[in-house]
Enzyme design. Structure first.
Site, PDB file in Angstrom:
ATOM      1  N   ASP A  32      52.617  36.546  61.148  1.00 20.69           N
ATOM      2  CA  ASP A  32      51.618  35.795  61.917  1.00 20.69           C
ATOM      3  C   ASP A  32      51.571  34.316  61.529  1.00 20.69           C
ATOM      4  OD1 ASP A  32      50.795  37.861  63.492  1.00 20.69           O
ATOM      5  OD2 ASP A  32      49.135  38.449  62.189  1.00 20.69           O
ATOM      6  N   LYS A  54      50.017  33.487  67.074  1.00 24.13           N
ATOM      7  CA  LYS A  54      49.313  33.227  68.340  1.00 24.13           C
ATOM      8  C   LYS A  54      48.360  32.075  68.109  1.00 24.13           C
ATOM      9  CE  LYS A  54      48.199  37.510  67.920  1.00 24.13           C
ATOM     10  NZ  LYS A  54      47.521  38.788  68.029  1.00 24.13           N
ATOM     11  N   MET A 168      36.278  33.008  62.179  1.00 20.46           N
ATOM     12  CA  MET A 168      36.534  32.538  63.555  1.00 20.46           C
ATOM     13  C   MET A 168      35.263  31.985  64.201  1.00 20.46           C
ATOM     14  SD  MET A 168      38.990  35.666  64.765  1.00 20.46           S
ATOM     15  CE  MET A 168      38.084  36.943  63.928  1.00 20.46           C
TER      16      MET A 168
HETATM   17  C1  LIG Z   1      42.061  36.704  63.077  1.00 16.01           C
HETATM   18  S1  LIG Z   1      41.079  36.424  61.659  1.00 16.01           S
HETATM   19  C2  LIG Z   1      42.026  37.307  60.486  1.00 16.01           C
HETATM   20  C3  LIG Z   1      41.326  37.603  59.204  1.00 16.01           C
HETATM   21  C4  LIG Z   1      42.195  38.302  58.180  1.00 16.01           C
HETATM   22  N1  LIG Z   1      42.560  39.599  58.617  1.00 16.01           N
HETATM   23  C5  LIG Z   1      41.553  38.366  56.803  1.00 16.01           C
HETATM   24  O1  LIG Z   1      41.260  39.461  56.321  1.00 16.01           O
HETATM   25  O2  LIG Z   1      41.385  37.306  56.186  1.00 16.01           O
HETATM   26  C6  LIG Z   1      41.438  34.731  61.324  1.00 16.01           C
HETATM   27  C7  LIG Z   1      40.278  34.027  60.685  1.00 16.01           C
HETATM   28  O3  LIG Z   1      40.223  34.320  59.311  1.00 16.01           O
HETATM   29  C8  LIG Z   1      39.727  33.201  58.616  1.00 16.01           C
HETATM   30  N2  LIG Z   1      40.750  32.753  57.658  1.00 16.01           N
HETATM   31  C9  LIG Z   1      41.964  33.263  57.464  1.00 16.01           C
HETATM   32  N3  LIG Z   1      42.605  32.638  56.467  1.00 16.01           N
HETATM   33  C10 LIG Z   1      41.771  31.687  56.015  1.00 16.01           C
HETATM   34  C11 LIG Z   1      41.828  30.705  54.988  1.00 16.01           C
HETATM   35  N4  LIG Z   1      42.899  30.583  54.191  1.00 16.01           N
HETATM   36  N5  LIG Z   1      40.765  29.895  54.796  1.00 16.01           N
HETATM   37  C12 LIG Z   1      39.673  29.995  55.566  1.00 16.01           C
HETATM   38  N6  LIG Z   1      39.556  30.908  56.563  1.00 16.01           N
HETATM   39  C13 LIG Z   1      40.576  31.744  56.771  1.00 16.01           C
HETATM   40  C14 LIG Z   1      39.386  32.134  59.631  1.00 16.01           C
HETATM   41  O4  LIG Z   1      38.042  32.296  60.002  1.00 16.01           O
HETATM   42  C15 LIG Z   1      40.330  32.512  60.741  1.00 16.01           C
HETATM   43  O5  LIG Z   1      39.891  32.006  61.972  1.00 16.01           O
END
Ligand SMILES: C[S@@+](CC[C@H](N)C(=O)[O-])C[C@H]1O[C@@H](n2cnc3c(N)ncnc32)[C@H](O)[C@@H]1O
Length: 248
Positions: A32, A54, A168
């Site tokens: 991803d 995406k 998100m």
């Molecule tokens: C589709 S969700 C996936 C979450 C993922 N499965 C998890 O457990 O972290 C994507 C969201 O996770 C958060 N996110 C993912 N990586 C991040 C990071 N390194 N720092 C801050 N927010 C993060 C943000 O809110 C982003 O929009």
């Protein structure tokens, strides 16, 4: 065989040893957008690496294509790793991909990952629970398909738990803040936004429900970011251990 693996939140060393071992043995890696290149490069030289990232807002229409890529390669007898950000079962569509594999009778394993929901605050010195400040936590999506029945009830969440972690949520921060206040949260409730948590670009901005939108705009904060609402945010000042930027 397909292994659906949580890559962790950003710091490439936060993948589990089980996930890393499977990644190093994979013939095909399907990964991803938020996965660090250095982690993908841990796969064999001969491994086929397929990027299926995406963009925000264009989620659903290419999910079908991703499912096809995984299933087609698996049917050719390849050893597939599906590498997903954070934990694959937390807002990651990991379960939906597993359901497709089940239907196609392709064996799979799930390797949980360190979620950004907990790790990004931790790298900002913010625990999601604390015996003194928080004994309950909710992890909520700020981005929902408006056609869905089970819409997030921000007003109920406002007073139901001590710590609210929002993923998100940057695109709808203003609306979320208004609804939390309407639901009973005080205007001076502490808020932290952690952008690019656990990476070299990590930036933490702290404030309150009444001023956080203004701060986000003036610091031009963008996704990916975690929003933390609650008393635990106050610990950022003393427990901030990771070398990164912080703005009050
Ligand atoms: C589709 S969700 C996936 C979450 C993922 N499965 C998890 O457990 O972290 C994507 C969201 O996770 C958060 N996110 C993912 N990586 C991040 C990071 N390194 N720092 C801050 N927010 C993060 C943000 O809110 C982003 O929009």
């Amino acid at each position: 065989m397909v292994s659906i693996i949580g890559a962790g939140p950003g710091d490439p060393e936060l993948i589990t040893t089980k996930g890393l071992k499977l990644l190093q043995e994979a013939d095909v890696v399907v990964y991803d957008r938020l996965i660090q290149t250095s982690l993908v490069n841990q796969s064999k030289r001969s491994a086929e690496r397929i990027y299926v990232g995406k963009r925000a807002g264009s989620h659903s229409h290419d999910q079908h294509a991703i499912d096809r890529i995984i299933i087609d390669h698996a049917k050719r007898g390849k050893n597939i790793v599906r590498l997903k950000g954070g934990d694959p079962f937390l807002f990651g569509r990991g379960a939906e991909e597993a359901q497709k594999l089940k239907r196609a009778r392709i064996p799979f394993t799930i390797v949980p990952g360190v979620t950004s929901a907990i790790a990004a605050p931790a790298y900002a010195g913010i625990p999601v629970t604390h015996r003194k400040y928080s004994s309950s936590v909710a992890i909520v999506t700020g981005h929902q398909d408006s056609t869905k029945k089970n819409q997030v009830d921000w007003k109920k969440i406002a007073t139901a738990v001590d710590s609210i972690i929002i993923l998100m949520g940057m695109g709808r921060l203003g609306k979320i803040v208004r609804e939390l206040i309407a639901g009973g949260c005080k205007r001076n409730t502490k808020v932290a936004i952690i952008e690019w948590g656990t990476t070299n670009h990590q930036l933490t901005v702290t404030g309150t429900l009444s001023n956080i939108v203004k701060k986000v705009n003036s610091h031009k904060l963008k996704p990916p970011a975690i929003i933390v609402v609650g008393e635990v945010v106050g610990l950022h000042r003393t427990l901030n251990w990771f070398k990164s930027s912080s703005v009050e």
